[in-house]
Motif scaffolding. Structure first.
Motif, PDB file in Angstrom:
ATOM      1  N   GLY A 107      -2.140 -16.400  15.213  1.00  0.00           N
ATOM      2  CA  GLY A 107      -2.312 -15.595  14.008  1.00  0.00           C
ATOM      3  C   GLY A 107      -2.960 -14.250  14.333  1.00  0.00           C
ATOM      4  O   GLY A 107      -3.492 -14.043  15.431  1.00  0.00           O
ATOM      5  N   TYR A 108      -2.943 -13.333  13.368  1.00  0.00           N
ATOM      6  CA  TYR A 108      -3.504 -12.008  13.629  1.00  0.00           C
ATOM      7  C   TYR A 108      -3.844 -11.287  12.331  1.00  0.00           C
ATOM      8  O   TYR A 108      -3.328 -11.604  11.256  1.00  0.00           O
ATOM      9  CB  TYR A 108      -2.522 -11.159  14.441  1.00  0.00           C
ATOM     10  N   TRP A 109      -4.736 -10.310  12.453  1.00  0.00           N
ATOM     11  CA  TRP A 109      -5.050  -9.316  11.423  1.00  0.00           C
ATOM     12  C   TRP A 109      -4.634  -7.941  11.943  1.00  0.00           C
ATOM     13  O   TRP A 109      -4.827  -7.639  13.120  1.00  0.00           O
ATOM     14  CB  TRP A 109      -6.545  -9.270  11.138  1.00  0.00           C
ATOM     15  N   THR A 110      -4.097  -7.115  11.082  1.00  0.00           N
ATOM     16  CA  THR A 110      -3.923  -5.692  11.398  1.00  0.00           C
ATOM     17  C   THR A 110      -4.446  -4.871  10.232  1.00  0.00           C
ATOM     18  O   THR A 110      -4.412  -5.318   9.073  1.00  0.00           O
ATOM     19  CB  THR A 110      -2.441  -5.328  11.644  1.00  0.00           C
ATOM     20  N   PHE A 111      -4.930  -3.653  10.539  1.00  0.00           N
ATOM     21  CA  PHE A 111      -5.516  -2.789   9.512  1.00  0.00           C
ATOM     22  C   PHE A 111      -4.929  -1.386   9.609  1.00  0.00           C
ATOM     23  O   PHE A 111      -4.651  -0.879  10.700  1.00  0.00           O
ATOM     24  CB  PHE A 111      -7.041  -2.725   9.669  1.00  0.00           C
ATOM     25  N   ASN A 112      -4.765  -0.753   8.436  1.00  0.00           N
ATOM     26  CA  ASN A 112      -4.192   0.589   8.362  1.00  0.00           C
ATOM     27  C   ASN A 112      -5.016   1.443   7.404  1.00  0.00           C
ATOM     28  O   ASN A 112      -5.682   0.920   6.499  1.00  0.00           O
ATOM     29  CB  ASN A 112      -2.747   0.533   7.863  1.00  0.00           C
ATOM     30  N   MET A 113      -4.949   2.760   7.601  1.00  0.00           N
ATOM     31  CA  MET A 113      -5.655   3.693   6.729  1.00  0.00           C
ATOM     32  C   MET A 113      -4.749   4.862   6.365  1.00  0.00           C
ATOM     33  O   MET A 113      -3.793   5.178   7.083  1.00  0.00           O
ATOM     34  CB  MET A 113      -6.914   4.239   7.414  1.00  0.00           C
ATOM     35  N   MET A 114      -5.074   5.511   5.243  1.00  0.00           N
ATOM     36  CA  MET A 114      -4.348   6.691   4.793  1.00  0.00           C
ATOM     37  C   MET A 114      -5.330   7.682   4.186  1.00  0.00           C
ATOM     38  O   MET A 114      -6.302   7.299   3.551  1.00  0.00           O
ATOM     39  CB  MET A 114      -3.292   6.301   3.757  1.00  0.00           C
ATOM     40  N   LEU A 115      -5.060   8.974   4.380  1.00  0.00           N
ATOM     41  CA  LEU A 115      -5.832  10.036   3.755  1.00  0.00           C
ATOM     42  C   LEU A 115      -4.863  11.149   3.389  1.00  0.00           C
ATOM     43  O   LEU A 115      -4.059  11.579   4.222  1.00  0.00           O
ATOM     44  CB  LEU A 115      -6.896  10.572   4.721  1.00  0.00           C
ATOM     45  N   ARG A 116      -4.933  11.599   2.143  1.00  0.00           N
ATOM     46  CA  ARG A 116      -4.058  12.692   1.737  1.00  0.00           C
ATOM     47  C   ARG A 116      -4.812  13.656   0.834  1.00  0.00           C
ATOM     48  O   ARG A 116      -5.788  13.289   0.184  1.00  0.00           O
ATOM     49  CB  ARG A 116      -2.795  12.184   1.055  1.00  0.00           C
ATOM     50  N   ARG A 117      -4.307  14.897   0.802  1.00  0.00           N
ATOM     51  CA  ARG A 117      -4.935  15.925  -0.013  1.00  0.00           C
ATOM     52  C   ARG A 117      -3.907  16.992  -0.341  1.00  0.00           C
ATOM     53  O   ARG A 117      -3.108  17.389   0.522  1.00  0.00           O
ATOM     54  CB  ARG A 117      -6.101  16.580   0.741  1.00  0.00           C
ATOM     55  N   PRO A 118      -3.896  17.472  -1.586  1.00  0.00           N
ATOM     56  CA  PRO A 118      -2.968  18.565  -1.910  1.00  0.00           C
ATOM     57  C   PRO A 118      -3.376  19.858  -1.206  1.00  0.00           C
ATOM     58  O   PRO A 118      -4.558  20.197  -1.109  1.00  0.00           O
ATOM     59  CB  PRO A 118      -3.093  18.690  -3.434  1.00  0.00           C
ATOM     60  N   ILE A 119      -2.357  20.564  -0.697  1.00  0.00           N
ATOM     61  CA  ILE A 119      -2.572  21.879  -0.097  1.00  0.00           C
ATOM     62  C   ILE A 119      -2.341  22.959  -1.137  1.00  0.00           C
ATOM     63  O   ILE A 119      -3.026  23.979  -1.163  1.00  0.00           O
ATOM     64  CB  ILE A 119      -1.620  22.073   1.098  1.00  0.00           C
ATOM     65  N   SER A 120      -1.373  22.719  -2.001  1.00  0.00           N
ATOM     66  CA  SER A 120      -1.055  23.618  -3.110  1.00  0.00           C
ATOM     67  C   SER A 120      -0.448  22.770  -4.211  1.00  0.00           C
ATOM     68  O   SER A 120      -0.424  21.531  -4.125  1.00  0.00           O
ATOM     69  CB  SER A 120      -0.080  24.707  -2.653  1.00  0.00           C
ATOM     70  N   ASP A 121       0.062  23.426  -5.254  1.00  0.00           N
ATOM     71  CA  ASP A 121       0.695  22.678  -6.327  1.00  0.00           C
ATOM     72  C   ASP A 121       1.965  21.982  -5.868  1.00  0.00           C
ATOM     73  O   ASP A 121       2.432  21.048  -6.510  1.00  0.00           O
ATOM     74  CB  ASP A 121       1.030  23.608  -7.500  1.00  0.00           C
ATOM     75  N   ARG A 122       2.545  22.443  -4.773  1.00  0.00           N
ATOM     76  CA  ARG A 122       3.826  21.926  -4.316  1.00  0.00           C
ATOM     77  C   ARG A 122       3.748  21.158  -3.004  1.00  0.00           C
ATOM     78  O   ARG A 122       4.690  20.464  -2.645  1.00  0.00           O
ATOM     79  CB  ARG A 122       4.817  23.082  -4.131  1.00  0.00           C
ATOM     80  N   LEU A 123       2.661  21.297  -2.277  1.00  0.00           N
ATOM     81  CA  LEU A 123       2.566  20.706  -0.951  1.00  0.00           C
ATOM     82  C   LEU A 123       1.373  19.760  -0.860  1.00  0.00           C
ATOM     83  O   LEU A 123       0.327  20.000  -1.481  1.00  0.00           O
ATOM     84  CB  LEU A 123       2.441  21.784   0.122  1.00  0.00           C
ATOM     85  N   GLU A 124       1.517  18.728  -0.054  1.00  0.00           N
ATOM     86  CA  GLU A 124       0.469  17.734   0.112  1.00  0.00           C
ATOM     87  C   GLU A 124       0.445  17.292   1.574  1.00  0.00           C
ATOM     88  O   GLU A 124       1.488  17.056   2.186  1.00  0.00           O
ATOM     89  CB  GLU A 124       0.776  16.544  -0.805  1.00  0.00           C
TER      90      GLU A 124
END
Length: 858
Positions: A803-820
């Motif tokens: 058996g096993y565990w795996t872990f993941n992370m995410m970070l996001r932020r808008p750069i402008s009204d159209r881009l992230e």
């Protein structure tokens, strides 16, 4: 002047859209350097924007509807237009929608379009005084509004009142996790295990609730027949129906089915795209372009999704994936009583495949996780599926909806893969109740004692080479309606479907005595020439099914539902073998609703698996009766916070009879003698709430065992005949009673959660747990060579996976009204684990890697 300026602006915006499409296409080809394809430019212009004054010859109304709840907005719309608005979703669901409001002079239809803008709902005209507001033309509420929805017409009721476990993985979850394949998305569903491909079939291989679902893949409710690795670029969501579903989908579906819901055109113009770059040399570009065509064809819209990817596999040498995908679709009559669409899906792959590591005894060989036992320059996996789907539907005045769908799918496949094998299994010679283990060559393959140092062990390179083309031509017609008999409401679905499926495989044979060092294989070795090319086999299946499902709403709190289906399944092989199966399946359920937002249910259903289910038919299995399945399930579902948080839980038991087993007295025969059982429970949570608080979580407990076998509970059973003075046992044995089923972890679970962070960041964290499992239900003789012992004391071993565990992370932020900007960290601890087990090889999961991306929307 204002109109000219607006027209110029529209032209500028659409020119920009086409530029994005062109740039995206070129970039995709740059990423996929080996792909030689081209797309024609799209030449059309967008529909007038929401703020454009209407043409002078159209009747207009003055709107002054404030932003706020959509239910209040619809009431204001009726007051200001005199129109009647018929809403066909539950009131408690409607209460969760918000509108941006409408202000200005507009035609009545334009006013409604603006009122619904951004909600994921759409409207159509019923008559001169009535509009119907419901789900999008794609029949699924947009994920920005509802966390849990499904667009399959096979169900008569919304998911809340559907008496079956249905797991939905929406697009926003896959985007947060940077999931790029069907396999990645399904890690969010408890009760599913991933398995490796094998000699006869590659691509996605799954078990659902303990039973194989390789042949239970669907696209928008119609079987997706091919063996290939499915990309997620054209998914609106992934839906997993757990439990038998033969009444809805036909043969198979013992543990459940997987439906891929495609993206369809919408009313509003938009362009979305993404670029991902990763530490494992990943380059992935996607584009999603939607354009209403109202200026040319009222009620029509066009949508195009594109994908190009090239990536290595973290912590695996030489393995590489290259894919390209395109999925255009055009819809007509989106606001009318008659609607239609034509969709095309192409996914091209030209990858260096990886069958991973060998076993050493019953465990994974303790070699470097990077070892590659194939031929780097001569191993390939080439698939080019093409799927074309046409659909037309009509709403009749009495509320009856009739839909007809025609699909043609073609799935070419050409593969050459090396399976690494180490022979460590002794053969047991029995004389007068005493066994002597000897480790001798099998078919010329050296046998290594498990105590041999790996520096002295050779790995057999078993070359699997095959080309094949599968195809399907299928027509499905459904009638969906409502009628009232006395005081009892009836919601029904009647389905008539049928068509042809074909498979044309051909194998290429290589020498069996090709070896590499276990510790230091050389992937640059020269591939030997093939010894022979086998004759091509032609397998054809003609099938049809007729089914009916009905739900009776006896009271506000009590519902009964049931269904029956009859399947005709005829398969033939050019070599002469043939099989004809005529089989009914059944379903029945009771649903109790203690509250409008909750349900408690009990469900019973049957399904069947013919031996020619995957169009693999030969003389030794053509006469076998189908394997029979029945499932009992009791569960509950609850929708909270205006359908933004969904909870479900269920207890279930599936019994499988007539299980195919090899005759121990004649390995050329197949017997219908086995019984298997999987029972357990699972819970799930799916949420899409304020503050970017997204949540998907699940846990499944599965207890899958063999309940009856030809071996009659003895490890050797019929294989050992005490009256024989000497009898040699083959090293593998059919599972005796109470042995666990293969690839069924007893415990598995998943978690993914996101939330707002300071400075406009959104963070996500999650993981997956998969408990220990066995790669096969068969046992090996666990006796070192030369050992002598009584038969009654002979130990057995199983090829097992930790058996096993795996872990993941995410970070996001808008750069402008159209881009992230978005960053994903995969397998944070660089855990070494076996992701895809097979009885003969083991494919490790990907090591730590980081992905950085830009998401754009216009």
């Amino acid at each position: 002047m204002k109109r000219d300026a607006r027209s110029n602006e529209l032209r500028r915006r659409f020119t920009g859209s086409r530029s994005w499409l062109a740039v995206g296409t070129l970039a995709a080809y740059a990423v996929m350097g080996s792909t030689r394809q081209a797309l024609a430019a799209i030449k059309s212009e967008g529909a007038p924007g929401a703020g454009e004054p209407p043409a002078a010859n159209l009747p207009v109304k003055k709107f002054n509807i404030a932003a706020g709840g959509l239910d209040d907005g619809i009431k204001a719309y009726e007051q200001q237009t005199g129109m009647h608005v018929k809403v066909v979703i539950p009131h408690e669901t409607l209460a969760g929608f918000q509108t941006k409001g409408v202000t200005g002079l507009f035609p009545e239809e334009e006013g409604m379009r603006q009122l619904l803008d951004g909600t994921g709902l759409s409207y159509r005209v019923q008559n001169a005084s009535t509009l119907i507001v419901g789900l999008q033309a794609k029949e699924s509420v947009d994920v920005s509004t509802s966390a849990n929805s499904i667009g399959l017409a096979q169900f008569t009721e919304p998911l809340l009142d559907t008496p079956q476990t249905v797991n939905v993985v929406p697009q926003f979850i896959m985007q947060e996790q940077a999931a790029t394949t069907l396999r990645d998305g399904l890690r969010n569903v408890p009760g599913i295990s991933v398995a490796a491909g094998e000699a006869g079939a590659q691509g996605d291989n799954l078990t659902i609730r303990g039973f194989s679902a390789r042949n239970d893949m669907f696209i928008d409710g119609i079987r997706d027949f091919g063996s290939y690795y499915r990309d997620a670029f054209n998914y609106e969501s992934i839906q997993v129906l757990q439990g038998p579903a033969s009444v809805e989908f036909g043969r198979g579906s013992t543990g459940g089915v997987v439906n891929q819901e495609s993206k369809f055109p919408q009313d509003q113009e938009f362009v979305r795209g993404g670029l991902q770059l990763g530490t494992n040399a990943m380059r992935r570009l996607t584009a999603d372009v939607n354009e209403p065509l109202n200026d040319f064809i009222p009620g029509a819209a066009f949508r195009m999704n594109l994908m190009g990817e090239q990536t290595n596999v973290a912590e695996r040498d030489y393995a590489q994936t290259q894919r390209f995908g395109v999925a255009p679709v055009i819809s007509f009559g989106m606001r009318g009583a008659t609607r239609g669409s034509i969709a095309y899906l192409h996914e091209g792959e030209n990858s260096t495949p990886d069958y991973g590591l060998p076993y050493f005894g019953a465990q994974t060989a303790k070699v470097s996780r990077r070892n590659f036992y194939g031929y780097a320059s001569d191993s390939y996996l080439k698939t080019t599926p093409d799927v074309v789907t046409g659909k037309i539907e009509h709403d009749f005045a009495n509320g009856l909806l009739v839909r007809s769908t025609l699909r043609w799918g073609n799935y070419p496949r050409d593969i050459r893969i090396v399976e690494p094998q180490i022979n460590t299994t002794p053969t047991l010679a029995v004389a007068n109740g005493v066994g002597v283990a000897t480790c001798s060559p099998i078919a010329g393959t050296p046998c290594f004692n498990v105590n041999t140092p790996l520096s002295g062990v050779s790995v057999r390179r078993a070359i699997i080479a095959r080309n094949s083309t599968e195809d399907i031509l299928w027509e499905q017609t459904q009638a969906i309606g409502h009628l009232k008999i006395g005081k009892i409401d009836n919601n029904f679905v009647v389905t008539v479907e049928g068509g042809r499926e074909r498979s044309r495989p051909q194998s290429i044979t290589y020498a069996t005595n090709i070896y590499a060092s276990a510790l230091n294989p050389n992937a640059r070795d020269i591939l030997p020439a093939p010894q022979s090319v086998g004759a091509r086999t032609y397998v054809t299946s003609n099938a049809y099914g007729v089914s009916g499902m009905d739900t009776l709403k006896l009271t506000q709190w009590l519902q009964l539902s049931g269904g029956i289906r009859f399947d005709y399944f005829s398969t033939s092989v050019d070599a002469g073998a043939s099989q004809l199966i005529k089989q009914p399946t059944y379903r029945g359920a009771v649903v109790v609703k203690p509250a409008h937002n909750g349900s408690i249910y009990f469900d019973y259903g049957t399904s069947f698996n013919p031996s020619a289910e995957s169009l693999s038919l030969s003389a030794n299995n053509a006469l076998q009766a189908p394997q029979e399945n029945e499932t009992y399930e009791a569960g509950t579902k609850w929708d909270l916070f205006h359908d933004r948080l969904n909870l479900n839980g269920a207890y279930f038991r599936t019994n499988k009879s007539n299980v195919y087993e090899t005759d121990p007295n004649n390995t050329l025969n197949v017997l219908n003698v086995g019984n298997q059982r999987v029972q357990g429970f699972q819970v799930g949570v799916l949420g899409h709430m304020a503050g970017h608080f997204d949540l998907i979580m699940g846990y499944a407990y599965l207890n899958g065992i063999v309940t009856n076998s030809v071996l009659n509970a003895s490890p050797f059973g019929a294989l050992y005949k005490p009256n024989d003075p000497v009898f040699s046992l083959y090293p593998y044995f059919i599972s005796p009673n109470n042995f666990p089923l293969a690839n069924v972890p007893r415990n598995s679970g998943n978690l993914w959660v996101t939330h707002n962070l300071p400075w406009r960041f959104v963070g996500g964290f999650g993981g997956n747990f998969v408990g220990p499992r066995r790669a096969s239900s068969t046992a090996m003789i666990a006796v070192p060579q030369g050992n002598v012992m009584p038969v009654s004391q002979i130990p057995l071993a199983f090829k097992s996976i930790n058996g096993y565990w795996t872990f993941n992370m995410m970070l996001r932020r808008p750069i402008s009204d159209r881009l992230e900007f978005q960053a994903n960290l995969i397998n944070l601890t660089n855990k070494f684990y076996i992701d895809q087990p097979h009885p003969n090889h083991l494919i490790p999961g990907e090591g730590f890697n980081a992905q950085f991306g830009i998401n754009a929307h216009f």
